[in-house]
Design a protein around this motif. Sequence first.
Motif, PDB file in Angstrom:
ATOM      1  N   VAL A 204       0.850  -1.187   0.000  1.00  0.00           N
ATOM      2  CA  VAL A 204       0.000   0.000   0.000  1.00  0.00           C
ATOM      3  C   VAL A 204       0.891   1.245   0.000  1.00  0.00           C
ATOM      4  O   VAL A 204       0.656   2.202  -0.734  1.00  0.00           O
ATOM      5  CB  VAL A 204      -0.933  -0.002   1.219  1.00  0.00           C
ATOM      6  CG1 VAL A 204      -1.764   1.280   1.263  1.00  0.00           C
ATOM      7  CG2 VAL A 204      -1.851  -1.228   1.184  1.00  0.00           C
ATOM      8  N   ALA A 205       1.908   1.252   0.845  1.00  0.00           N
ATOM      9  CA  ALA A 205       2.904   2.318   0.883  1.00  0.00           C
ATOM     10  C   ALA A 205       4.255   1.683   1.165  1.00  0.00           C
ATOM     11  O   ALA A 205       4.350   0.724   1.936  1.00  0.00           O
ATOM     12  CB  ALA A 205       2.563   3.351   1.950  1.00  0.00           C
ATOM     13  N   GLY A 206       5.305   2.212   0.548  1.00  0.00           N
ATOM     14  CA  GLY A 206       6.619   1.626   0.660  1.00  0.00           C
ATOM     15  C   GLY A 206       7.327   1.929   1.968  1.00  0.00           C
ATOM     16  O   GLY A 206       6.820   2.672   2.819  1.00  0.00           O
ATOM     17  N   PRO A 207       8.520   1.353   2.136  1.00  0.00           N
ATOM     18  CA  PRO A 207       9.266   1.499   3.385  1.00  0.00           C
ATOM     19  C   PRO A 207       9.473   2.935   3.872  1.00  0.00           C
ATOM     20  O   PRO A 207       9.360   3.182   5.076  1.00  0.00           O
ATOM     21  CB  PRO A 207      10.600   0.817   3.066  1.00  0.00           C
ATOM     22  CG  PRO A 207      10.242  -0.219   2.052  1.00  0.00           C
ATOM     23  CD  PRO A 207       9.186   0.415   1.200  1.00  0.00           C
ATOM     24  N   PRO A 208       9.767   3.934   3.007  1.00  0.00           N
ATOM     25  CA  PRO A 208       9.959   5.286   3.533  1.00  0.00           C
ATOM     26  C   PRO A 208       8.728   5.823   4.259  1.00  0.00           C
ATOM     27  O   PRO A 208       8.852   6.464   5.309  1.00  0.00           O
ATOM     28  CB  PRO A 208      10.270   6.109   2.278  1.00  0.00           C
ATOM     29  CG  PRO A 208      10.841   5.128   1.311  1.00  0.00           C
ATOM     30  CD  PRO A 208      10.072   3.864   1.554  1.00  0.00           C
ATOM     31  N   VAL A 209       7.540   5.566   3.707  1.00  0.00           N
ATOM     32  CA  VAL A 209       6.312   6.037   4.351  1.00  0.00           C
ATOM     33  C   VAL A 209       6.066   5.278   5.645  1.00  0.00           C
ATOM     34  O   VAL A 209       5.739   5.855   6.686  1.00  0.00           O
ATOM     35  CB  VAL A 209       5.110   5.882   3.401  1.00  0.00           C
ATOM     36  CG1 VAL A 209       3.811   6.263   4.114  1.00  0.00           C
ATOM     37  CG2 VAL A 209       5.302   6.735   2.149  1.00  0.00           C
ATOM     38  N   LEU A 213       6.014   6.155  10.136  1.00  0.00           N
ATOM     39  CA  LEU A 213       4.969   5.770  11.102  1.00  0.00           C
ATOM     40  C   LEU A 213       5.530   4.887  12.207  1.00  0.00           C
ATOM     41  O   LEU A 213       4.773   4.352  13.015  1.00  0.00           O
ATOM     42  CB  LEU A 213       3.842   5.044  10.372  1.00  0.00           C
ATOM     43  CG  LEU A 213       3.135   5.860   9.274  1.00  0.00           C
ATOM     44  CD1 LEU A 213       2.109   4.996   8.558  1.00  0.00           C
ATOM     45  CD2 LEU A 213       2.481   7.098   9.858  1.00  0.00           C
ATOM     46  N   GLY A 214       6.865   4.719  12.224  1.00  0.00           N
ATOM     47  CA  GLY A 214       7.502   3.997  13.314  1.00  0.00           C
ATOM     48  C   GLY A 214       7.797   2.537  13.053  1.00  0.00           C
ATOM     49  O   GLY A 214       8.160   1.804  13.970  1.00  0.00           O
ATOM     50  N   GLU A 215       7.658   2.091  11.790  1.00  0.00           N
ATOM     51  CA  GLU A 215       7.908   0.681  11.468  1.00  0.00           C
ATOM     52  C   GLU A 215       8.958   0.609  10.369  1.00  0.00           C
ATOM     53  O   GLU A 215       8.672   0.912   9.216  1.00  0.00           O
ATOM     54  CB  GLU A 215       6.620  -0.013  11.022  1.00  0.00           C
ATOM     55  CG  GLU A 215       6.771  -1.505  10.824  1.00  0.00           C
ATOM     56  CD  GLU A 215       5.453  -2.184  10.460  1.00  0.00           C
ATOM     57  OE1 GLU A 215       5.494  -3.343  10.037  1.00  0.00           O
ATOM     58  OE2 GLU A 215       4.390  -1.548  10.613  1.00  0.00           O
TER      59      GLU A 215
END
Length: 520
Positions: A204-209, A213-215
């Motif tokens: 849905v959204a890649g690692p940077p996003v 969010l803390g993950e």
Amino acid sequence: MSWEPEIDELEHRRVLAEQMGGTERVERQHRAGRLTVRERIESLLDRGSFREIGSLAGKAQYDAEGQLSGFTPANCVFGRGKVMRRPVVVSGDDFTVAGGSADAAIWDKFKMAETMAREYRMPLIRLVEGSGGGGSVRSIEKTGFANLPGGLGGQSGGLHLCCATLAAVPVVGLALGPVAGLGAARVSVSHLSIMVREKAQVFVAGPPVVEKLGEKRTKEELGGHAIQLAAGTIDMAADDEEEAFALTRRFLSYLPDSVWELPPRGPCRDSPNRACDELAAIVPRDPRHAYLMRRVIDRVVDRGSFFEMGPAFGRSVITGLARLDGWPVALMAGDPLHSGGAWTAASAQKIMRFVDLAETFHLPVVHLVDCPGFVVGLEAEKAGTMRHAVRALAAIHQSTVPWCSVLIRNVYGVGGGAHQPQTHHVMRFAWPSGRWGSLPMEGGIEAAYRAELAEAEDPDARRAEITARLERLRSPFRTAEAFGVDEIIDPRDTRRLLCEFAGIAAPLRKAGETRFPIRP
């Protein structure tokens, strides 16, 4: 005066477009182990069949005299072509231009591919390697305003068109690199979704996003094939792009070009009367022991014809396409190796989508039944098993295609009762190993005879006595005497009878628009 100057400029512009993002970015794509979009289309389609549309679309640069000084093509390549001599529409993202993102897209190209496939009744293949729908936040500076998702602007994504396409023609979505946002949606809103192991990730959204969010996750940890196949977001994984294209071609071979046609019969070199002695002993007498349902499938369908879909998701149910005497069918079977074949929330979702596929493209359904009911327990309740299961039941009872059920072992409870639709005539056969009832005796005796067992001097002996008595009564032959089951058959005759069913069902199928919404 001829138009040679303009014709020369046309050829020059085409050469620029075919260079995509330039030599350096093409080489970077190859170093990553991925083909370019044009190489993909050439590899997928029949040689020489591609007819591109919109090849000159992109962003041009002009000098002070108004002469073309540079050109960056739009990062969507699409057009018509053929797969095994059948016309298709193919649409592909060019990752060498702005990483396949919407910032470099001309959305009318994406939308035209969807519209053309639907209106000209051609299967659609999406080769996806890109990101979201509205572009990056950088696009705000370019346009001077923020894109409203789902709005009227050119970058609204066109998912409404994708959904409309789904109800009209076969759609295959291939994730061939990192795919996020709308790109992931375009892969998923398909009848078959495929990703390439290690090279593709879907999220849905890649690692940077996600990290904001803390993950913190790598691309593979967040959206690799192991995650997405188990989640059911993606149906199949291929080792490389060539295998992904081969899976695409094979899948389309079972289906018609559109819902207004019928699936084509293929060649068959396998005798419809072939018997398999192994089937007479494949089901163990001890109901606690499992067996290999895929071996049953392989023994009854045309040799090598089973095309399994979603093997890593909802594993208590096996689904796939197959042929019987050349006729394509949708085959569903319980798998006793997983949850004993009981329906889980995931397998119910899998059934619903699969039955929709059969209904949409007029495929007769063959159901090899081994279902002890729905899974039970706290985890099953937390997963919403009943909600998903009744949606699967609705899909089954909404179906109108010919249906044949073979009761192989367990047929219990509401899940077992869903082995066939109740809305039209269904062919139904049972093996002598068939066991059925409202509840399996293993747990049902404790509930039904609780008081009698509590009063017995030796509860274990009384339980054994009750079990032996009921075992005699629950024989499938007793049910057949009351015409409670259509016919009990020798398992070795299963292929012959299923081939007869496929031949009888062929003229009963009706092409036309689907009766109920298609659920991706």
